[in-house]
Design a protein around this motif. Structure first.
Motif, PDB file in Angstrom:
ATOM      1  N   GLU A  72      11.643  10.766   4.095  1.00  0.00           N
ATOM      2  CA  GLU A  72      12.743  11.572   4.627  1.00  0.00           C
ATOM      3  C   GLU A  72      12.387  12.212   5.959  1.00  0.00           C
ATOM      4  N   ASN A  73      11.119  12.574   6.126  1.00  0.00           N
ATOM      5  CA  ASN A  73      10.707  13.259   7.358  1.00  0.00           C
ATOM      6  C   ASN A  73      10.325  12.320   8.491  1.00  0.00           C
ATOM      7  N   THR A  74      10.011  11.064   8.185  1.00  0.00           N
ATOM      8  CA  THR A  74       9.543  10.165   9.238  1.00  0.00           C
ATOM      9  C   THR A  74      10.540   9.070   9.594  1.00  0.00           C
ATOM     10  N   LYS A  75      11.456   8.738   8.695  1.00  0.00           N
ATOM     11  CA  LYS A  75      12.405   7.652   8.948  1.00  0.00           C
ATOM     12  C   LYS A  75      13.806   8.221   9.166  1.00  0.00           C
ATOM     13  N   ASP A  76      14.581   7.523   9.965  1.00  0.00           N
ATOM     14  CA  ASP A  76      15.983   7.881  10.147  1.00  0.00           C
ATOM     15  C   ASP A  76      16.755   7.246   8.994  1.00  0.00           C
ATOM     16  N   VAL A  77      17.195   8.079   8.061  1.00  0.00           N
ATOM     17  CA  VAL A  77      17.818   7.613   6.830  1.00  0.00           C
ATOM     18  C   VAL A  77      19.086   6.809   7.115  1.00  0.00           C
ATOM     19  N   ASN A  78      19.767   7.113   8.181  1.00  0.00           N
ATOM     20  CA  ASN A  78      21.027   6.420   8.476  1.00  0.00           C
ATOM     21  C   ASN A  78      20.833   5.018   9.032  1.00  0.00           C
ATOM     22  N   THR A  79      19.698   4.742   9.649  1.00  0.00           N
ATOM     23  CA  THR A  79      19.499   3.427  10.256  1.00  0.00           C
ATOM     24  C   THR A  79      18.405   2.608   9.584  1.00  0.00           C
ATOM     25  N   TYR A  80      17.585   3.217   8.753  1.00  0.00           N
ATOM     26  CA  TYR A  80      16.480   2.486   8.121  1.00  0.00           C
ATOM     27  C   TYR A  80      17.042   1.524   7.073  1.00  0.00           C
ATOM     28  N   PRO A  81      16.605   0.265   7.057  1.00  0.00           N
ATOM     29  CA  PRO A  81      17.164  -0.705   6.108  1.00  0.00           C
ATOM     30  C   PRO A  81      16.737  -0.402   4.663  1.00  0.00           C
ATOM     31  N   LEU A  82      17.639  -0.641   3.739  1.00  0.00           N
ATOM     32  CA  LEU A  82      17.380  -0.394   2.327  1.00  0.00           C
ATOM     33  C   LEU A  82      16.249  -1.289   1.814  1.00  0.00           C
ATOM     34  N   GLU A  83      16.182  -2.513   2.306  1.00  0.00           N
ATOM     35  CA  GLU A  83      15.113  -3.439   1.904  1.00  0.00           C
ATOM     36  C   GLU A  83      13.749  -2.915   2.339  1.00  0.00           C
ATOM     37  N   GLY A  84      13.702  -2.264   3.481  1.00  0.00           N
ATOM     38  CA  GLY A  84      12.448  -1.658   3.939  1.00  0.00           C
ATOM     39  C   GLY A  84      11.982  -0.566   2.998  1.00  0.00           C
ATOM     40  N   LEU A  85      12.933   0.248   2.529  1.00  0.00           N
ATOM     41  CA  LEU A  85      12.593   1.286   1.558  1.00  0.00           C
ATOM     42  C   LEU A  85      12.078   0.666   0.263  1.00  0.00           C
ATOM     43  N   TYR A  86      12.762  -0.379  -0.197  1.00  0.00           N
ATOM     44  CA  TYR A  86      12.324  -1.053  -1.424  1.00  0.00           C
ATOM     45  C   TYR A  86      10.914  -1.612  -1.264  1.00  0.00           C
ATOM     46  N   GLY A  87      10.636  -2.159  -0.094  1.00  0.00           N
ATOM     47  CA  GLY A  87       9.294  -2.687   0.165  1.00  0.00           C
ATOM     48  C   GLY A  87       8.234  -1.598   0.108  1.00  0.00           C
ATOM     49  N   ILE A  88       8.514  -0.454   0.714  1.00  0.00           N
ATOM     50  CA  ILE A  88       7.578   0.675   0.689  1.00  0.00           C
ATOM     51  C   ILE A  88       7.347   1.145  -0.748  1.00  0.00           C
ATOM     52  N   LEU A  89       8.428   1.267  -1.507  1.00  0.00           N
ATOM     53  CA  LEU A  89       8.312   1.747  -2.888  1.00  0.00           C
ATOM     54  C   LEU A  89       7.534   0.768  -3.761  1.00  0.00           C
ATOM     55  N   MET A  90       7.806  -0.526  -3.616  1.00  0.00           N
ATOM     56  CA  MET A  90       7.094  -1.517  -4.434  1.00  0.00           C
ATOM     57  C   MET A  90       5.615  -1.586  -4.053  1.00  0.00           C
ATOM     58  N   THR A  91       5.320  -1.476  -2.762  1.00  0.00           N
ATOM     59  CA  THR A  91       3.920  -1.486  -2.324  1.00  0.00           C
ATOM     60  C   THR A  91       3.171  -0.286  -2.878  1.00  0.00           C
ATOM     61  N   ASP A  92       3.782   0.884  -2.817  1.00  0.00           N
ATOM     62  CA  ASP A  92       3.137   2.083  -3.343  1.00  0.00           C
ATOM     63  C   ASP A  92       2.960   1.991  -4.855  1.00  0.00           C
ATOM     64  N   ASP A  93       3.946   1.444  -5.545  1.00  0.00           N
ATOM     65  CA  ASP A  93       3.856   1.278  -6.994  1.00  0.00           C
ATOM     66  C   ASP A  93       2.718   0.333  -7.353  1.00  0.00           C
ATOM     67  N   LEU A  94       2.585  -0.749  -6.612  1.00  0.00           N
ATOM     68  CA  LEU A  94       1.517  -1.714  -6.848  1.00  0.00           C
ATOM     69  C   LEU A  94       0.151  -1.089  -6.575  1.00  0.00           C
ATOM     70  N   ASN A  95       0.038  -0.359  -5.474  1.00  0.00           N
ATOM     71  CA  ASN A  95      -1.240   0.294  -5.138  1.00  0.00           C
ATOM     72  C   ASN A  95      -1.624   1.337  -6.172  1.00  0.00           C
ATOM     73  N   SER A  96      -0.659   2.113  -6.647  1.00  0.00           N
ATOM     74  CA  SER A  96      -0.981   3.134  -7.643  1.00  0.00           C
ATOM     75  C   SER A  96      -1.346   2.497  -8.972  1.00  0.00           C
ATOM     76  N   ALA A  97      -0.751   1.349  -9.300  1.00  0.00           N
ATOM     77  CA  ALA A  97      -1.099   0.652 -10.542  1.00  0.00           C
ATOM     78  C   ALA A  97      -2.530   0.125 -10.467  1.00  0.00           C
ATOM     79  N   GLU A  98      -2.912  -0.425  -9.319  1.00  0.00           N
ATOM     80  CA  GLU A  98      -4.280  -0.920  -9.143  1.00  0.00           C
ATOM     81  C   GLU A  98      -5.277   0.229  -9.196  1.00  0.00           C
TER      82      GLU A  98
END
Length: 128
Positions: free
Chosen positions: A53-79
């Motif tokens: 929320e503090n680093t990305k422009d919520v109105n222009t940032y693509p939803l797929e980019g957010l999904y990618g960030i969330l899945m990457t973080d989920d994978l890293n935390s699982a490992e």
């Protein structure tokens, strides 16, 4: 988002809801979808949500980019949690016993009769 739910399941559920609403001619902007996705994250995701929320422009940032960030973080935390569990299990195991070689003296031989090469081999064996 449900507690301890994989992020992929949450994204699938969210997409199904949005697609159902689009079937009823409900329209959403990219910013609305991104905001709704971030709001639906559980408390475990607070730090990442605030960062996005503090680093990305919520109105222009693509939803797929957010999904990618969330899945990457989920994978890293699982490992990371898997490595932590393994290290805790290793700490609980008693130390393994190691076998020592017995020194036997064969008749007619002594260490005095060994040549330099045999002594080097013996020293190498002892170091291992």
């Amino acid at each position: 988002m449900k507690q301890n739910e994989p992020i992929v399941d949450m994204i699938t559920r969210f997409t199904n809801i949005i697609n159902g609403l689009k079937g009823f001619d409900q329209k959403f902007t990219n910013g609305e979808l991104l905001s709704k996705t971030l709001r639906s994250l559980s408390k475990d995701w607070n730090s990442l949500r605030m960062l996005i929320e503090n680093t990305k422009d919520v109105n222009t940032y693509p939803l797929e980019g957010l999904y990618g960030i969330l899945m990457t973080d989920d994978l890293n935390s699982a490992e990371t949690s898997e490595k932590t569990i393994k290290s805790k299990e290793e700490m609980k195991e008693p130390p393994k016993r190691q076998i020592a070689l017995k020194l036997t003296n064969v008749e007619g031989s002594s260490s005095m009769n060994m040549n330099d090469e045999e002594l080097d081999n013996l020293a190498l064996l002892v170091k291992k």
